[in-house]
Design a protein around this motif. Sequence first.
Motif, mmCIF file in Angstrom:
data_model
loop_
_atom_site.group_PDB
_atom_site.id
_atom_site.type_symbol
_atom_site.label_atom_id
_atom_site.label_comp_id
_atom_site.label_asym_id
_atom_site.label_seq_id
_atom_site.Cartn_x
_atom_site.Cartn_y
_atom_site.Cartn_z
ATOM 1 N N ILE A 17 0.838 -1.200 0.000
ATOM 2 C CA ILE A 17 0.000 0.000 0.000
ATOM 3 C C ILE A 17 0.874 1.252 0.000
ATOM 4 O O ILE A 17 0.704 2.155 -0.801
ATOM 5 N N THR A 18 1.834 1.285 0.908
ATOM 6 C CA THR A 18 2.747 2.422 1.022
ATOM 7 C C THR A 18 4.058 2.062 0.341
ATOM 8 O O THR A 18 4.694 1.066 0.681
ATOM 9 N N TRP A 19 4.451 2.895 -0.635
ATOM 10 C CA TRP A 19 5.654 2.629 -1.399
ATOM 11 C C TRP A 19 6.692 3.706 -1.134
ATOM 12 O O TRP A 19 6.378 4.881 -0.999
ATOM 13 N N LEU A 20 7.960 3.316 -1.063
ATOM 14 C CA LEU A 20 9.074 4.218 -0.834
ATOM 15 C C LEU A 20 9.974 4.209 -2.064
ATOM 16 O O LEU A 20 10.408 3.148 -2.514
ATOM 17 N N LEU A 21 10.219 5.392 -2.605
ATOM 18 C CA LEU A 21 11.114 5.517 -3.757
ATOM 19 C C LEU A 21 12.545 5.412 -3.246
ATOM 20 O O LEU A 21 13.045 6.298 -2.573
ATOM 21 N N VAL A 22 13.212 4.288 -3.531
ATOM 22 C CA VAL A 22 14.544 4.042 -2.980
ATOM 23 C C VAL A 22 15.665 4.440 -3.930
ATOM 24 O O VAL A 22 16.751 4.789 -3.491
ATOM 25 N N THR A 23 15.401 4.396 -5.237
ATOM 26 C CA THR A 23 16.399 4.798 -6.221
ATOM 27 C C THR A 23 15.712 5.660 -7.272
ATOM 28 O O THR A 23 15.156 5.135 -8.238
ATOM 29 N N PRO A 24 15.735 6.976 -7.085
ATOM 30 C CA PRO A 24 15.092 7.856 -8.062
ATOM 31 C C PRO A 24 15.822 7.794 -9.411
ATOM 32 O O PRO A 24 17.045 7.652 -9.478
ATOM 33 N N SER A 25 15.054 7.931 -10.482
ATOM 34 C CA SER A 25 15.624 7.908 -11.827
ATOM 35 C C SER A 25 16.002 9.322 -12.265
ATOM 36 O O SER A 25 15.632 10.319 -11.638
ATOM 37 N N ALA A 26 16.714 9.418 -13.378
ATOM 38 C CA ALA A 26 17.058 10.719 -13.953
ATOM 39 C C ALA A 26 15.794 11.472 -14.351
ATOM 40 O O ALA A 26 15.712 12.693 -14.202
#
Length: 86
Positions: A17-26
């Motif tokens: 349900i809750t997602w964490l962006l761990v590696t943002p893209s360009a």
Amino acid sequence: MMERTDVNGDWESEDGITWLLVTPSAAFYAQLAADPEPEPQLSPEVHAAQTISDEITVRLDPAGTIPEIKAAITEGLAAAIVSLGG
């Protein structure tokens, strides 16, 4: 742990349900740069107070005598009222 990838980068979730962006893209960083945070909006009261202060300060700079100071304050208040739409 669940993982997914999209145009914004790599995401992780414990519960789906809750997602964490761990590696943002360009692309994610480019979007952040293109859409900066909006400036916080002042409340009407703060805006009015700042306008009054600005108008009076501009007029007080050249004022030297008590009558000039009184006139500067009166003119500053009148100008602030006009600039605020009154």
